[in-house]
Scaffold this motif. Structure first.
Motif, mmCIF file in Angstrom:
data_model
loop_
_atom_site.group_PDB
_atom_site.id
_atom_site.type_symbol
_atom_site.label_atom_id
_atom_site.label_comp_id
_atom_site.label_asym_id
_atom_site.label_seq_id
_atom_site.Cartn_x
_atom_site.Cartn_y
_atom_site.Cartn_z
ATOM 1 N N LYS A 117 1.943 12.673 -6.906
ATOM 2 C CA LYS A 117 0.925 12.702 -6.470
ATOM 3 C C LYS A 117 -0.156 11.560 -6.742
ATOM 4 C CE LYS A 117 -1.264 16.866 -6.815
ATOM 5 N NZ LYS A 117 -1.974 17.925 -7.322
ATOM 6 N N VAL A 118 -0.950 10.879 -5.940
ATOM 7 C CA VAL A 118 -1.783 9.818 -6.437
ATOM 8 C C VAL A 118 -3.150 10.193 -7.186
ATOM 9 C CG1 VAL A 118 -0.879 8.241 -4.901
ATOM 10 C CG2 VAL A 118 -2.995 9.654 -4.320
ATOM 11 N N LYS A 119 -3.393 9.969 -7.961
ATOM 12 C CA LYS A 119 -4.607 10.111 -8.944
ATOM 13 C C LYS A 119 -5.862 9.161 -8.552
ATOM 14 C CE LYS A 119 -2.902 8.012 -13.296
ATOM 15 N NZ LYS A 119 -2.580 8.385 -14.575
ATOM 16 N N LYS A 120 -5.778 8.445 -7.750
ATOM 17 C CA LYS A 120 -6.924 7.812 -7.323
ATOM 18 C C LYS A 120 -6.894 7.376 -5.771
ATOM 19 C CE LYS A 120 -6.966 3.410 -8.123
ATOM 20 N NZ LYS A 120 -6.823 1.814 -8.815
ATOM 21 N N HIS A 121 -8.092 7.159 -5.207
ATOM 22 C CA HIS A 121 -7.896 6.541 -3.901
ATOM 23 C C HIS A 121 -7.449 5.202 -3.863
ATOM 24 C CE1 HIS A 121 -9.635 6.417 0.447
ATOM 25 N NE2 HIS A 121 -9.758 5.194 -0.001
ATOM 26 N N ILE A 122 -6.427 4.999 -2.765
ATOM 27 C CA ILE A 122 -5.617 3.631 -2.306
ATOM 28 C C ILE A 122 -5.989 3.417 -0.877
ATOM 29 C CG2 ILE A 122 -3.600 2.727 -2.324
ATOM 30 C CD1 ILE A 122 -2.408 4.767 -4.359
ATOM 31 N N GLU A 123 -6.560 2.063 -0.864
ATOM 32 C CA GLU A 123 -6.959 1.708 0.422
ATOM 33 C C GLU A 123 -5.589 1.316 1.367
ATOM 34 O OE1 GLU A 123 -9.600 1.524 2.019
ATOM 35 O OE2 GLU A 123 -11.120 2.228 0.465
ATOM 36 N N GLU A 124 -5.720 1.043 2.585
ATOM 37 C CA GLU A 124 -4.573 0.984 3.412
ATOM 38 C C GLU A 124 -4.087 -0.613 3.148
ATOM 39 O OE1 GLU A 124 -3.537 -0.437 7.876
ATOM 40 O OE2 GLU A 124 -5.150 1.027 7.430
ATOM 41 N N ASP A 125 -2.986 -1.151 2.814
ATOM 42 C CA ASP A 125 -2.578 -2.311 2.604
ATOM 43 C C ASP A 125 -2.639 -2.765 1.027
ATOM 44 O OD1 ASP A 125 -0.999 -4.606 3.690
ATOM 45 O OD2 ASP A 125 -2.729 -5.854 3.367
ATOM 46 N N GLU A 126 -3.116 -1.684 0.234
ATOM 47 C CA GLU A 126 -3.242 -1.945 -1.232
ATOM 48 C C GLU A 126 -1.870 -1.571 -2.130
ATOM 49 O OE1 GLU A 126 -5.962 -0.148 -4.901
ATOM 50 O OE2 GLU A 126 -6.383 0.226 -2.808
ATOM 51 N N THR A 127 -1.828 -2.335 -2.896
ATOM 52 C CA THR A 127 -0.629 -2.263 -3.680
ATOM 53 C C THR A 127 -0.731 -0.955 -4.277
ATOM 54 O OG1 THR A 127 -0.253 -4.818 -4.332
ATOM 55 C CG2 THR A 127 0.867 -3.120 -5.889
ATOM 56 N N ILE A 128 0.444 -0.111 -4.514
ATOM 57 C CA ILE A 128 0.580 1.189 -5.291
ATOM 58 C C ILE A 128 0.947 0.817 -6.740
ATOM 59 C CG2 ILE A 128 1.533 3.105 -5.343
ATOM 60 C CD1 ILE A 128 2.017 3.454 -2.370
ATOM 61 N N THR A 129 0.127 0.834 -7.676
ATOM 62 C CA THR A 129 0.698 0.621 -9.044
ATOM 63 C C THR A 129 0.868 1.728 -9.853
ATOM 64 O OG1 THR A 129 -1.921 0.750 -9.763
ATOM 65 C CG2 THR A 129 -1.119 -1.454 -8.806
ATOM 66 N N GLU A 130 1.405 1.503 -11.122
ATOM 67 C CA GLU A 130 1.773 2.873 -11.791
ATOM 68 C C GLU A 130 0.608 3.374 -12.358
ATOM 69 O OE1 GLU A 130 3.395 0.714 -15.167
ATOM 70 O OE2 GLU A 130 5.278 0.132 -13.862
ATOM 71 N N GLU A 131 -0.619 2.815 -12.463
ATOM 72 C CA GLU A 131 -1.871 3.486 -12.819
ATOM 73 C C GLU A 131 -2.150 4.574 -11.871
ATOM 74 O OE1 GLU A 131 -1.555 0.409 -12.980
ATOM 75 O OE2 GLU A 131 -1.252 0.055 -14.966
ATOM 76 N N ALA A 132 -2.041 4.489 -10.565
ATOM 77 C CA ALA A 132 -2.447 5.176 -9.697
ATOM 78 C C ALA A 132 -1.644 6.469 -9.242
ATOM 79 C CB ALA A 132 -2.504 4.415 -8.151
ATOM 80 N N VAL A 133 -0.554 6.569 -9.845
ATOM 81 C CA VAL A 133 0.687 7.796 -9.690
ATOM 82 C C VAL A 133 0.471 8.621 -10.882
ATOM 83 C CG1 VAL A 133 2.936 8.333 -9.176
ATOM 84 C CG2 VAL A 133 1.623 6.372 -8.015
ATOM 85 N N GLU A 134 0.489 9.904 -10.578
ATOM 86 C CA GLU A 134 0.246 10.791 -11.891
ATOM 87 C C GLU A 134 1.921 11.136 -12.284
ATOM 88 O OE1 GLU A 134 -1.032 14.897 -10.442
ATOM 89 O OE2 GLU A 134 -3.073 14.087 -10.630
ATOM 90 N N ASN A 135 1.812 11.489 -13.489
ATOM 91 C CA ASN A 135 3.312 11.607 -14.193
ATOM 92 C C ASN A 135 4.261 10.542 -14.032
ATOM 93 O OD1 ASN A 135 2.176 14.346 -14.513
ATOM 94 N ND2 ASN A 135 3.115 14.952 -12.686
ATOM 95 N N HIS A 136 3.668 9.297 -14.201
ATOM 96 C CA HIS A 136 4.419 8.212 -14.104
ATOM 97 C C HIS A 136 4.529 7.639 -15.554
ATOM 98 C CE1 HIS A 136 6.462 4.596 -13.214
ATOM 99 N NE2 HIS A 136 5.463 3.801 -13.905
ATOM 100 N N VAL A 137 5.987 7.765 -16.133
ATOM 101 C CA VAL A 137 6.218 7.166 -17.314
ATOM 102 C C VAL A 137 6.546 5.875 -17.234
ATOM 103 C CG1 VAL A 137 7.410 7.420 -19.458
ATOM 104 C CG2 VAL A 137 6.863 9.574 -17.963
ATOM 105 N N LYS A 138 5.813 4.894 -17.865
ATOM 106 C CA LYS A 138 6.390 3.530 -17.750
ATOM 107 C C LYS A 138 7.456 3.145 -18.422
ATOM 108 C CE LYS A 138 4.486 -1.043 -18.004
ATOM 109 N NZ LYS A 138 3.250 -2.142 -18.506
ATOM 110 N N LYS A 139 8.497 2.602 -18.110
ATOM 111 C CA LYS A 139 9.772 2.324 -18.616
ATOM 112 C C LYS A 139 9.528 1.383 -19.781
ATOM 113 C CE LYS A 139 12.834 3.322 -14.831
ATOM 114 N NZ LYS A 139 13.808 2.835 -13.722
ATOM 115 N N VAL A 140 10.148 1.451 -20.963
ATOM 116 C CA VAL A 140 9.773 0.534 -22.003
ATOM 117 C C VAL A 140 11.260 -0.267 -21.826
ATOM 118 C CG1 VAL A 140 9.836 0.281 -24.577
ATOM 119 C CG2 VAL A 140 8.666 2.405 -23.391
#
Length: 359
Positions: free
Chosen positions: A334-357
């Motif tokens: 699930k995305v937790k922010k509005h994403i415009e068409e042609d916009e990069t999908i970043t880690e901050e925009a996706v719920e429950n995403h755990v950034k790999k260390v």
């Protein structure tokens, strides 16, 4: 990985050690000691590891009739084969002088002992290793006596079968473990279709506990470089100062510029062999930053939307986002922010995403 051992003082072969390059002067010195010294110097200047000659005690290598037979070839140095060979054969004292010269300029020196008495002399001369020419590889008494001297051995395999090479291995291995085989075809010059580089791989499989190398008589350097890419740990090539000189070996020999090119190419290939681990390398980072693609929105994606494949595509994006290989992992997130068409999908925009260390 092939077993490694010290072939010359301070110089190991096999494993990850650099290919040992032998400049085979043989008898291309025309029987002239000054030319022989020039050739040793040339081998050194071109970057070869070792300058090698061929030593025979003629009465032990040939019978009388062989020495007395007429020799009318354009390459002949005498009316009989014996006269021809005597012209090309250096004395023991001359060999001592050549070895001393090689030591003075800093290159290893050895020779093929072409008969048992020649091996005795070379042992007395204290060469670092014995080279067994193809003509003696199936000479089993010779092999036994040479192996018992205790010096490392480099054994060519021209004119031999795999069955013979297994017998050679079985004879030498229990006596002297420090030896290697060279794939070789005894033709001068050697045509590419007769090289059979795949024998190197066959030897590596059949004899995994010894280094495998290549002795070539072809023209040019490409095949010898390919042998190194296949894992050859020793490469031997005939060398000359002038291919037009009298003598049957000159045509299949490398002139100084070719030898220098061969050494340079081998060292380049060794660097290029690198690591078997496939990963993004530091040298690739600039290209990755410029051209590496990211997952971007194919359509407008409202906040709270659950991602599907149809909503995403892959483009070179700014800023960088999820790499292309992550696109299937994003499906169902699930995305937790509005994403415009042609916009990069970043880690901050996706719920429950755990950034790999990164480790």
């Amino acid at each position: 990985m092939s077993r490694e051992f010290e072939l010359c003082p301070g110089r190991r072969i096999g494993g990850d050690h650099p290919c040992f390059i032998i400049a085979e002067i043989g008898q291309n010195h025309q029987g002239d000691l000054s030319i022989a010294k020039r050739m040793i110097r040339m081998a050194k200047d071109c970057g070869a590891d070792c300058a090698k000659f061929q030593k025979s005690e003629l009465e032990y290598k040939f019978n009388k009739k062989a020495l007395e037979r007429p020799y009318t070839s354009k390459h002949s140095w005498g009316k009989t084969y014996g006269e021809h060979k005597r012209h090309l054969e250096f004395s023991h004292e001359q060999y001592r002088e050549l070895k001393k010269y090689a030591e003075e300029i800093g290159i290893f020196f050895t020779a093929s002992g072409m008969d048992e008495m020649a091996v005795e002399f070379l042992h007395e001369l204290d060469v670092p290793f014995f080279k067994v020419g193809s003509g003696d590889t199936n000479n089993f008494p010779y092999l036994e006596k040479t192996a018992k001297k205790g010096r490392p051995m480099v054994i060519s395999s021209g004119m031999q079968s795999m069955n013979t090479m297994h017998r050679v291995y079985e004879i030498v291995r229990p006596i002297n473990p420090n030896f290697c085989f060279l794939q070789c075809t005894s033709a001068y010059p050697l045509q590419p279709e007769d090289v059979n580089l795949r024998v190197i791989s066959a030897y590596q499989s059949a004899f995994p506990d010894i280094p495998i190398g290549y002795s070539g008589h072809e023209t040019g350097i490409a095949i010898s470089v390919a042998a190194v890419a296949m894992g050859a740990k020793v490469v031997e090539r005939h060398v000359t100062l002038d291919k037009t000189w009298k003598g049957s070996d000159h045509q299949a020999s490398l002139e100084p510029n070719e030898l220098a090119d061969l050494v340079k190419a081998i060292r380049t290939v060794e660097k290029a062999m690198g690591s078997p681990v496939k990963q993004l390398l530091p040298c690739e980072m600039a290209c990755n930053e410029k051209l590496g693609k990211s997952v971007v929105a194919k359509v407008t994606i409202p906040e709270g939307t659950v991602l599907t494949c149809e909503m995403m595509t892959v483009k070179v994006g700014e800023p960088k986002g999820f790499p292309p290989e992550a696109i299937f992992d994003l499906v169902g997130k699930k995305v937790k922010k509005h994403i415009e068409e042609d916009e990069t999908i970043t880690e901050e925009a996706v719920e429950n995403h755990v950034k790999k260390v990164k480790c």
